[in-house]
Design a protein around this motif. Structure first.
Motif, PDB file in Angstrom:
ATOM      1  N   MET A  81       1.648  -8.875   9.707  1.00 53.65           N
ATOM      2  CA  MET A  81       1.755  -7.931   8.589  1.00 53.65           C
ATOM      3  C   MET A  81       2.012  -8.703   7.305  1.00 53.65           C
ATOM      4  SD  MET A  81       4.475  -4.898   7.872  1.00 53.65           S
ATOM      5  CE  MET A  81       4.056  -3.844   9.207  1.00 53.65           C
ATOM      6  N   ASN A  82       1.256  -8.399   6.264  1.00 55.21           N
ATOM      7  CA  ASN A  82       1.491  -8.977   4.940  1.00 55.21           C
ATOM      8  C   ASN A  82       1.207  -7.939   3.871  1.00 55.21           C
ATOM      9  OD1 ASN A  82      -1.295  -8.939   4.684  1.00 55.21           O
ATOM     10  ND2 ASN A  82      -1.508 -11.073   5.386  1.00 55.21           N
ATOM     11  N   LEU A  83       1.341  -8.318   2.618  1.00 50.46           N
ATOM     12  CA  LEU A  83       1.202  -7.361   1.525  1.00 50.46           C
ATOM     13  C   LEU A  83      -0.186  -6.743   1.439  1.00 50.46           C
ATOM     14  CD1 LEU A  83       3.186  -9.107  -1.363  1.00 50.46           C
ATOM     15  CD2 LEU A  83       3.828  -7.095  -0.053  1.00 50.46           C
ATOM     16  N   SER A  84      -1.194  -7.397   1.976  1.00 46.54           N
ATOM     17  CA  SER A  84      -2.553  -6.867   1.855  1.00 46.54           C
ATOM     18  C   SER A  84      -2.851  -5.749   2.854  1.00 46.54           C
ATOM     19  CB  SER A  84      -3.574  -7.987   2.042  1.00 46.54           C
ATOM     20  OG  SER A  84      -3.522  -8.475   3.382  1.00 46.54           O
TER      21      SER A  84
ATOM     22  N   LEU B  24      -0.305  -3.455   4.115  1.00 47.53           N
ATOM     23  CA  LEU B  24       0.780  -2.484   4.217  1.00 47.53           C
ATOM     24  C   LEU B  24       0.235  -1.063   4.111  1.00 47.53           C
ATOM     25  CD1 LEU B  24       3.679  -3.917   2.005  1.00 47.53           C
ATOM     26  CD2 LEU B  24       3.646  -3.669   4.474  1.00 47.53           C
ATOM     27  N   GLN B  25       0.699  -0.188   4.944  1.00 46.39           N
ATOM     28  CA  GLN B  25       0.341   1.233   4.836  1.00 46.39           C
ATOM     29  C   GLN B  25       1.466   2.070   5.427  1.00 46.39           C
ATOM     30  OE1 GLN B  25      -3.384   1.367   6.905  1.00 46.39           O
ATOM     31  NE2 GLN B  25      -2.415   1.951   8.829  1.00 46.39           N
ATOM     32  N   PRO B  26       1.576   3.332   4.953  1.00 44.02           N
ATOM     33  CA  PRO B  26       2.662   4.171   5.474  1.00 44.02           C
ATOM     34  C   PRO B  26       2.456   4.506   6.946  1.00 44.02           C
ATOM     35  CG  PRO B  26       1.242   5.437   4.017  1.00 44.02           C
ATOM     36  CD  PRO B  26       0.789   4.013   3.938  1.00 44.02           C
ATOM     37  N   ALA B  27       3.549   4.862   7.615  1.00 41.74           N
ATOM     38  CA  ALA B  27       3.485   5.215   9.034  1.00 41.74           C
ATOM     39  C   ALA B  27       2.636   6.459   9.229  1.00 41.74           C
ATOM     40  CB  ALA B  27       4.896   5.462   9.568  1.00 41.74           C
ATOM     41  N   ASN B  28       2.026   6.584  10.376  1.00 37.89           N
ATOM     42  CA  ASN B  28       1.178   7.744  10.658  1.00 37.89           C
ATOM     43  C   ASN B  28       1.982   9.029  10.596  1.00 37.89           C
ATOM     44  OD1 ASN B  28      -1.163   6.330  11.025  1.00 37.89           O
ATOM     45  ND2 ASN B  28      -0.917   6.116  13.249  1.00 37.89           N
ATOM     46  N   GLY B  29       1.445  10.034   9.866  1.00 43.07           N
ATOM     47  CA  GLY B  29       2.112  11.327   9.757  1.00 43.07           C
ATOM     48  C   GLY B  29       3.136  11.422   8.645  1.00 43.07           C
ATOM     49  N   SER B  30       3.474  10.295   7.979  1.00 44.48           N
ATOM     50  CA  SER B  30       4.504  10.356   6.946  1.00 44.48           C
ATOM     51  C   SER B  30       3.948  10.804   5.604  1.00 44.48           C
ATOM     52  CB  SER B  30       5.197   9.006   6.800  1.00 44.48           C
ATOM     53  OG  SER B  30       4.285   8.054   6.292  1.00 44.48           O
ATOM     54  N   VAL B  31       2.645  10.660   5.374  1.00 43.72           N
ATOM     55  CA  VAL B  31       2.035  11.050   4.114  1.00 43.72           C
ATOM     56  C   VAL B  31       1.179  12.285   4.365  1.00 43.72           C
ATOM     57  CG1 VAL B  31       0.478  10.360   2.271  1.00 43.72           C
ATOM     58  CG2 VAL B  31       2.033   8.700   3.268  1.00 43.72           C
ATOM     59  N   HIS B  32       1.482  13.371   3.646  1.00 44.53           N
ATOM     60  CA  HIS B  32       0.790  14.630   3.886  1.00 44.53           C
ATOM     61  C   HIS B  32      -0.213  14.970   2.804  1.00 44.53           C
ATOM     62  CE1 HIS B  32       3.523  15.458   7.131  1.00 44.53           C
ATOM     63  NE2 HIS B  32       4.550  15.321   6.336  1.00 44.53           N
TER      64      HIS B  32
END
Length: 150
Positions: free
Chosen positions: A1-4, A6-14
């Motif tokens: 995992m690096n800065l390129s 990164l993404q939010p956890a599944n289901g956390s962004v609606h």
């Protein structure tokens, strides 16, 4: 995992919707997808219950009628057959008063009681209530009981 990656956890962004009213370049600027003019395009709009687009609403078109007597006294009616079933069940033996009716959940503690004449009363009872109909009073006394008004 690096800065390129990164993404939010599944289901956390609606919220996947396009942000409206944030300039012409977004594709949803100008009227912000609300159409042109009218109450619905403006902020703070909420349609009132019964609103019919400015036409006279139904509840104002239909005439008022009737009469509401503010001095009406509402009684809870209890028939003689109800009293007889209390005697048959063994919950009451010789006297029925307001407290006994409240304990048996026939009336609430704030209500007024009127004894009505439907049914037949075989038991000799001393009945205490706020009001009696003439037939109920006659039936109670015919059975050897007593009708006492509060």
């Amino acid at each position: 995992m690096n800065l390129s990656n990164l993404q939010p956890a599944n289901g956390s962004v609606h919220n996947q919707n396009k942000r409206v009213g944030r300039g012409e370049g977004s594709g949803k600027g100008g009227t912000a997808a609300r159409g042109h003019k009218g109450a619905k395009s403006r902020s703070g709009y909420s349609k009132k219950i019964g609103f019919e687009g400015g036409q006279m609403p139904l509840q104002r078109r239909v005439p008022k009628f009737g009469f509401k007597n503010i001095n009406r006294v509402e009684y809870v009616g209890i028939n003689l057959d109800t009293l007889q079933t209390l005697v048959d069940n063994g919950t009451i033996t010789d006297a029925i008063d307001f407290n006994a009716l409240v304990e048996n959940r026939i009336v609430s503690k704030n209500s007024l009681v009127k004894i009505l004449g439907r049914g037949e009363l075989k038991a000799k009872l001393k009945v205490t209530a706020h009001k009696f109909t003439a037939t109920a009073k006659a039936a109670i006394e015919a059975a050897g009981g007593e009708a006492v008004s509060l």
